[in-house]
Design an enzyme around this catalytic site. Structure first.
Site, PDB file in Angstrom:
ATOM      1  CB  THR A   1      -0.899   0.004   1.268  1.00  0.00           C
ATOM      2  OG1 THR A   1      -1.726  -1.151   1.204  1.00  0.00           O
ATOM      3  CG2 THR A   1      -1.759   1.230   1.351  1.00  0.00           C
TER       4      THR A   1
ATOM      5  CG  ASP B   1      -1.172  -7.267  -2.037  1.00  0.00           C
ATOM      6  OD1 ASP B   1      -2.129  -6.491  -2.033  1.00  0.00           O
ATOM      7  OD2 ASP B   1      -0.911  -8.048  -1.086  1.00  0.00           O
TER       8      ASP B   1
ATOM      9  CB  SER C   1      -1.173 -11.390  -0.418  1.00  0.00           C
ATOM     10  OG  SER C   1      -1.757 -10.558   0.547  1.00  0.00           O
TER      11      SER C   1
HETATM   12  N1  ASP Z   1      -2.283  -5.929   0.822  1.00  0.00           N
HETATM   13  C1  ASP Z   1      -1.260  -4.954   1.133  1.00  0.00           C
HETATM   14  C2  ASP Z   1       0.084  -5.682   1.182  1.00  0.00           C
HETATM   15  O1  ASP Z   1       0.382  -6.337   2.139  1.00  0.00           O
HETATM   16  C3  ASP Z   1      -1.558  -4.294   2.422  1.00  0.00           C
HETATM   17  C4  ASP Z   1      -0.537  -3.299   2.891  1.00  0.00           C
HETATM   18  O2  ASP Z   1       0.428  -2.965   2.242  1.00  0.00           O
HETATM   19  O3  ASP Z   1      -0.713  -2.764   3.978  1.00  0.00           O
HETATM   20  O4  ASP Z   1       0.836  -5.608   0.247  1.00  0.00           O
END
Ligand code: ASP
Length: 354
Positions: A28, A71, A73
């Site tokens: 993010t 991302d 994930s």
């Molecule tokens: N889905 C994002 C990630 O982990 C959430 C974040 O960056 O806070 O890449």
């Protein structure tokens, strides 16, 4: 996986007081609106436009950016190998490193790096943001500025924090003790079993007594080989026998993290103990990690953990699941099972209390 390198001399025309490596992986933090209003990863070369105050920090920054930011994930051991490689390539020429990373798996990456970078004597600080840097109320700016401050902090010529940490929302936490605990508020991370290494207020207040001492004489040694033949089995009331048995009989399974209740307790039903014993007798390493974010596993304290101790389940003490997963994958990648059995319960990078 490709990367691109950008040099940002925020100190010019003055001499930089410190040289810091920034690795931008995605998440993010670096999202910005394109001309159609869609959030896309921003061009890190434009960091000074988003954060002009960087100019006042007298730092020379080397930014290595993933060519395709991700991302978190989607992070996997190959990304960890790349991160460790980039850190080791810049280790002698830089004072510290800040990794910009999505929050979702940041605790896994921080844990993995803490085990991969044996003999680390410089700060490696992971940070990110809950709101993109392009948003007016974003936490990205403060997180990055303070992470850079920590990565370049020295006392009597030596780095103040020579370990892998997460800096987020005014707290510096040991990386392999951290967990993501919040997805909406800014205080995304906590380390229930270890005090913060620093709190950032008007000044950065380091808690020196809990910061690891660097083993400078050792030199940096990078461990790179992972074995993903592991699983996590989280217990819950009503867990069924066929499912447990099928997990334990999975081909290629080398180690299982058993997520137990409280101080390491499990149901005393015979079929569960028998299934675990059969797996252990077949060479599978079973590690007991508590579902509680605070406290520790004490096998034998209650009747409900006495059998686990008897059949050879190894106590994970107060390790997080994130630390246990990454430590097991790395140990299995580099050592014979007998050695892994011994090393998993020992502190390698401050991840558990012995
Ligand atoms: N889905 C994002 C990630 O982990 C959430 C974040 O960056 O806070 O890449």
């Amino acid at each position: 996986m490709n990367t691109k390198t950008i040099l940002v001399n925020t100190a010019s025309p003055d001499k930089a007081r410190s040289k810091v490596l920034i690795i931008y992986t995605g998440g993010t933090f670096g999202m910005a609106h394109d001309k159609d209003g869609t959030l896309i990863p921003f061009d890190f070369g434009l960091i000074l436009e988003h954060l002009p105050t960087l100019r006042t920090m007298s730092l020379q920054l080397t930014v290595v950016s993933f060519e395709h930011p991700i991302d978190s994930s989607n992070i996997n051991p190959e990304h960890w190998q790349l991160l460790a490689q980039i850190i080791s390539d810049h280790y002698n020429t830089h004072d510290g490193c800040v990794i910009l990373h999505g929050t979702d798996t940041m605790a896994y990456t921080a844990s993995a790096l803490s085990f991969m970078l044996e003999g680390l004597a410089k700060p490696v600080i992971l940070t990110g943001a809950q709101l993109p840097i392009s948003e007016p109320r974003s936490d990205a700016r403060e997180n990055l500025i303070t992470a850079l401050d920590i990565a370049s902090a020295k006392e009597d010529g030596a780095p103040v924090v020579p370990e892998v940490c997460i800096y987020f929302d005014y707290e510096l936490l040991r990386g392999n003790r951290s967990k993501k605990v919040e997805s909406m508020q800014f205080d995304a991370f906590d380390s229930g079993n270890y005090p913060p290494l620093a709190k950032a207020g008007v000044k950065i207040d380091y808690n020196r007594s809990v910061i690891r001492k660097a083993e400078i004489h050792k030199g940096l040694h990078v461990h790179q080989t992972f074995d993903s033949g592991i699983a996590i089995l989280k217990l819950f009331p009503g867990i069924s026998r066929p499912i447990v048995e099928s997990i334990l009989k999975t081909p290629g399974l080398k180690a299982l993290i058993l997520e137990t209740y409280g101080s390491g307790n499990a149901p005393t039903v015979l079929w569960l103990i028998d299934a675990l014993k059969a797996a252990i007798d077949n060479g599978i390493i079973v590690v007991n990690i508590s579902q509680c974010p605070g406290g520790m596993v004490l096998q034998g304290r209650y009747e409900t953990s006495r059998d686990l101790l008897r059949i050879g389940v190894i106590s994970g003490a107060d390790m997080t699941s994130e630390a246990a997963v990454t430590k097991l994958m790395l140990l299995l990648g580099g050592h014979a099972p007998e050695k892994v059995r011994v090393m998993i319960g020992k502190s390698l990078a401050g991840e558990l209390s012995e």
